[in-house]
Design an enzyme around this catalytic site. Sequence first.
Site, PDB file in Angstrom:
ATOM      1  N   HIS A  50       1.452  -1.296   0.380  1.00 44.80           N
ATOM      2  CA  HIS A  50       0.396  -0.307  -0.008  1.00 44.80           C
ATOM      3  C   HIS A  50       0.874   1.371  -0.201  1.00 44.80           C
ATOM      4  O   HIS A  50       0.569   1.679   0.954  1.00 44.80           O
ATOM      5  CB  HIS A  50      -0.597   0.101   1.531  1.00 44.80           C
ATOM      6  CG  HIS A  50      -1.800  -1.042   1.038  1.00 44.80           C
ATOM      7  ND1 HIS A  50      -2.585  -1.631   2.192  1.00 44.80           N
ATOM      8  CD2 HIS A  50      -2.832  -1.511  -0.238  1.00 44.80           C
ATOM      9  CE1 HIS A  50      -3.758  -2.451   1.854  1.00 44.80           C
ATOM     10  NE2 HIS A  50      -3.637  -2.499   0.646  1.00 44.80           N
ATOM     11  N   HIS A  86      -0.032  -8.872   0.854  1.00 46.30           N
ATOM     12  CA  HIS A  86      -1.582  -9.426   1.915  1.00 46.30           C
ATOM     13  C   HIS A  86      -1.844 -10.453   1.951  1.00 46.30           C
ATOM     14  O   HIS A  86      -2.412 -10.725   3.205  1.00 46.30           O
ATOM     15  CB  HIS A  86      -2.079  -8.070   1.275  1.00 46.30           C
ATOM     16  CG  HIS A  86      -2.361  -6.821   2.106  1.00 46.30           C
ATOM     17  ND1 HIS A  86      -1.161  -6.240   0.262  1.00 46.30           N
ATOM     18  CD2 HIS A  86      -1.600  -5.478   2.438  1.00 46.30           C
ATOM     19  CE1 HIS A  86      -1.106  -4.289   0.410  1.00 46.30           C
ATOM     20  NE2 HIS A  86      -0.874  -4.723   1.910  1.00 46.30           N
ATOM     21  N   GLU A 138      -5.675  -8.652   3.391  1.00 49.55           N
ATOM     22  CA  GLU A 138      -4.673  -9.464   4.464  1.00 49.55           C
ATOM     23  C   GLU A 138      -6.497 -10.326   4.828  1.00 49.55           C
ATOM     24  O   GLU A 138      -6.225 -11.344   4.710  1.00 49.55           O
ATOM     25  CB  GLU A 138      -3.963  -8.313   5.263  1.00 49.55           C
ATOM     26  CG  GLU A 138      -3.895 -10.084   6.281  1.00 49.55           C
ATOM     27  CD  GLU A 138      -3.004  -9.304   8.122  1.00 49.55           C
ATOM     28  OE1 GLU A 138      -2.899  -9.895   8.731  1.00 49.55           O
ATOM     29  OE2 GLU A 138      -2.114  -8.240   7.571  1.00 49.55           O
ATOM     30  N   THR A 177      -1.912  -8.935  11.355  1.00 48.21           N
ATOM     31  CA  THR A 177      -0.530  -8.877  11.518  1.00 48.21           C
ATOM     32  C   THR A 177      -0.554  -7.185  11.517  1.00 48.21           C
ATOM     33  O   THR A 177       0.192  -7.047  12.359  1.00 48.21           O
ATOM     34  CB  THR A 177       0.262  -9.316  10.848  1.00 48.21           C
ATOM     35  OG1 THR A 177       0.066  -8.300   9.127  1.00 48.21           O
ATOM     36  CG2 THR A 177      -0.082 -10.254   9.856  1.00 48.21           C
ATOM     37  N   CYS A 207       2.685  -8.571  14.108  1.00 44.86           N
ATOM     38  CA  CYS A 207       4.149  -8.567  13.628  1.00 44.86           C
ATOM     39  C   CYS A 207       4.722  -8.578  14.219  1.00 44.86           C
ATOM     40  O   CYS A 207       4.606  -7.259  14.748  1.00 44.86           O
ATOM     41  CB  CYS A 207       3.982  -8.965  11.790  1.00 44.86           C
ATOM     42  SG  CYS A 207       4.131  -7.056  10.940  1.00 44.86           S
ATOM     43  N   SER A 280       5.505  -0.062   4.280  1.00 48.38           N
ATOM     44  CA  SER A 280       5.073   0.257   2.850  1.00 48.38           C
ATOM     45  C   SER A 280       5.936   1.411   2.574  1.00 48.38           C
ATOM     46  O   SER A 280       5.661   1.223   1.208  1.00 48.38           O
ATOM     47  CB  SER A 280       3.611  -0.091   2.753  1.00 48.38           C
ATOM     48  OG  SER A 280       3.046  -1.103   2.976  1.00 48.38           O
TER      49      SER A 280
END
Length: 336
Positions: A50, A86, A138, A177, A207, A280
């Site tokens: 993104h 994703h 995601e 995540t 994450c 990102s």
Amino acid sequence: MAQTQDKAKLTVRLCGPRGFCAGVDRAIQIVVLALKKYGAPVYVRHEIVHNRYVVEGLQERGAVFIEELDEIPEEDRDRPVVFSAHGVPKSVPQEAAARNLFYLDATCPLVSKVHKQAIRHRRLGRHVLLVGHAGHPEVVGTMGQLPPGAVTLIETVEDARRFVPPVEGELGYVTQTTLSVEDTAEIIHALEQRFPTLHAPASESICYATTNRQEAVKQAAPGADLFLVVGAPNSSNSRRLVEVAERAGAARALLVQRASEIPWEEIGEVSVLGLSAGASAPEIIVEEIIDAFAERYDVTVDLAVTAEERENFPVMRALRDVELTKSDMAFVNGMG
């Protein structure tokens, strides 16, 4: 001759870690390597990550972004197609195989881990609860790993309190995540209060990069007059950083994609600026924003570093024989 007015002093609290994570780095690298190995065009289903700057940079190199596989022209069915970081529902690689497409799956390994955890819950006979945001790619990909009705999406604490299990039996949860660590903890606490036997995933779903970036923002935000997060409006982890900054004590927090989006006429007097970037967002834009402030202020940069990231996710074997130029590597690393 009148003297030039001195610039006001500005301290920039620059967060670390910030910007590209290992999963984003790997996804971008996969597209660049595929273009080097197979030539243009290389098709990419959805935005690889993104970020508009990244997407436009890949388009200039020959990537073609599509929403669905049926958009690939008949004459290009032999061209590679890359799935985004994703993740995708199981139906997408199945469709690619049915169309005899050559695909490269750039799903972040940490997202793939969440897929496996959801599948494990299902295999053990549990109904799966997915904590996440409706419509996010995601979430669509994770829910698409299991049959319809096997997963219930929980977005808020209110959802957790209202949830009624569709069947008798055990429950297991996983999370997107890129969520707010604090918000997710509240939702899971609400679920555990109602369902004491709720099964957690085998390991943390949020994450490391999301957690690390949020911790750095928490350190940098208190006392900041303004906090800027570099990221796209559809980037979940970037939007969470804005929320974290506001909660942690920044007077105001904004999400911007480029320096050109900074509302100079609205921000008022600023002596302390917090600055971070979503997973990102390339480092070159962070530098662009610091330069934009340096034109208007006497800038001092203080680092707010809470962790050092050394994670590296290798690309698939099919692309490991390709060498990248210095220019390619600069782009992959967010510097060009």
